[in-house]
Write a protein that holds these residues in place. Structure first.
Motif, PDB file in Angstrom:
ATOM      1  N   ARG A  40      38.572   1.510 113.382  1.00 38.45           N
ATOM      2  CA  ARG A  40      37.558   2.306 114.096  1.00 38.45           C
ATOM      3  C   ARG A  40      36.545   1.412 114.798  1.00 38.45           C
ATOM      4  O   ARG A  40      36.138   1.680 115.922  1.00 38.45           O
ATOM      5  N   PHE A  41      36.119   0.335 114.144  1.00 36.95           N
ATOM      6  CA  PHE A  41      35.095  -0.543 114.703  1.00 36.95           C
ATOM      7  C   PHE A  41      35.660  -1.818 115.323  1.00 36.95           C
ATOM      8  O   PHE A  41      34.910  -2.743 115.623  1.00 36.95           O
ATOM      9  N   ASP A  42      36.962  -1.865 115.508  1.00 38.63           N
ATOM     10  CA  ASP A  42      37.633  -3.002 116.137  1.00 38.63           C
ATOM     11  C   ASP A  42      37.299  -4.319 115.418  1.00 38.63           C
ATOM     12  O   ASP A  42      36.988  -5.327 116.036  1.00 38.63           O
ATOM     13  N   LEU A  43      37.363  -4.265 114.084  1.00 41.98           N
ATOM     14  CA  LEU A  43      37.157  -5.456 113.266  1.00 41.98           C
ATOM     15  C   LEU A  43      38.509  -6.110 113.005  1.00 41.98           C
ATOM     16  O   LEU A  43      39.533  -5.426 112.970  1.00 41.98           O
ATOM     17  N   ILE A  44      38.521  -7.388 112.787  1.00 44.14           N
ATOM     18  CA  ILE A  44      39.760  -8.058 112.390  1.00 44.14           C
ATOM     19  C   ILE A  44      40.149  -7.580 111.005  1.00 44.14           C
ATOM     20  O   ILE A  44      41.302  -7.246 110.757  1.00 44.14           O
ATOM     21  N   GLU A  45      39.151  -7.514 110.105  1.00 39.03           N
ATOM     22  CA  GLU A  45      39.427  -7.084 108.733  1.00 39.03           C
ATOM     23  C   GLU A  45      38.135  -6.599 108.071  1.00 39.03           C
ATOM     24  O   GLU A  45      37.055  -7.112 108.339  1.00 39.03           O
ATOM     25  N   LEU A  46      38.294  -5.607 107.232  1.00 40.25           N
ATOM     26  CA  LEU A  46      37.214  -5.146 106.356  1.00 40.25           C
ATOM     27  C   LEU A  46      37.787  -5.246 104.954  1.00 40.25           C
ATOM     28  O   LEU A  46      38.554  -4.405 104.518  1.00 40.25           O
ATOM     29  N   LYS A  47      37.440  -6.335 104.259  1.00 38.63           N
ATOM     30  CA  LYS A  47      38.007  -6.589 102.929  1.00 38.63           C
ATOM     31  C   LYS A  47      37.459  -5.649 101.878  1.00 38.63           C
ATOM     32  O   LYS A  47      38.176  -5.244 100.970  1.00 38.63           O
ATOM     33  N   SER A  48      36.171  -5.317 101.992  1.00 37.80           N
ATOM     34  CA  SER A  48      35.572  -4.418 101.009  1.00 37.80           C
ATOM     35  C   SER A  48      34.411  -3.668 101.635  1.00 37.80           C
ATOM     36  O   SER A  48      33.763  -4.153 102.558  1.00 37.80           O
ATOM     37  N   LEU A  49      34.174  -2.468 101.103  1.00 42.13           N
ATOM     38  CA  LEU A  49      33.055  -1.639 101.531  1.00 42.13           C
ATOM     39  C   LEU A  49      32.640  -0.791 100.341  1.00 42.13           C
ATOM     40  O   LEU A  49      33.461  -0.055  99.785  1.00 42.13           O
TER      41      LEU A  49
END
Length: 185
Positions: A40-49
């Motif tokens: 959704r936010f065009d991130l490479i990766e979101l490892k944790s939230l």
């Protein structure tokens, strides 16, 4: 008929449950939810939230104050080199929800940039704290992530051309032909 857009990371709590008493919620995204939010936010990766939320009903249950601490481990693209830029977010936030409808008014509305934000209207079906966390993450992301020690080579469309480039462009400009066609008085 439109179907409502469901959040990639939804944690909906019934209004009566959150209005009842002060409580603490610990909310954590699953790996597939992190992947969807990253997309959704065009991130490479979101490892944790994750977030810890302190819910505190106010005003005889008409308001809900939410104080939270958001934690995320993100990887974005460098705006200069497109290399991965990792960041750990650990930031507090606050949201105020209202359970009473906001009065409609035809009066002029004055906006004070220094005033507190008005309360969010709580959905009668329940408050989606997952989506609230995702929205807070969006605000906390670095809008211009850069790799440490990255440099800009100076090539930009915003950079002003030097004198030689301007003279060369004037010689080859289609308007230079029109200049020669002008009637001289």
């Amino acid at each position: 008929m439109e179907t409502p857009c469901e959040s990639e990371f939804s944690r909906r709590y019934p209004v009566d449950k959150v209005q009842a008493r002060s409580q603490v919620l610990n909310i954590k995204a699953k790996p597939e939810e992190c992947e969807a939010v990253a997309k959704r936010f065009d991130l490479i990766e979101l490892k944790s939230l994750s977030a810890t939320l302190e819910l505190d009903p106010k005003g005889k249950g008409s308001l809900l104050e939410v104080k939270g601490q958001l934690k995320a481990d993100v990887t974005q693209s460098c705006i200069l080199s497109a290399e991965p830029v990792t960041a750990k977010i650990n930031e507090p936030f606050g949201i105020l929800y209202s359970f009473e409808s906001i009065r409609e008014t035809t009066d002029e509305i004055l906006i004070d940039i220094d005033a507190e934000d008005p309360p969010e209207m709580a959905d009668p079906k329940g408050i989606d704290f997952g989506e609230a966390i995702v929205q807070q993450l969006a605000v906390m992301l670095d809008p211009y992530p850069k790799v440490p020690n990255s440099t800009w080579d100076g090539d930009s469309v915003d950079e002003a051309p030097d004198e030689e480039e301007m003279q060369e462009a004037a010689k080859t400009s289609p308007f230079s032909v029109l200049k020669n066609l002008q009637i001289k008085k």
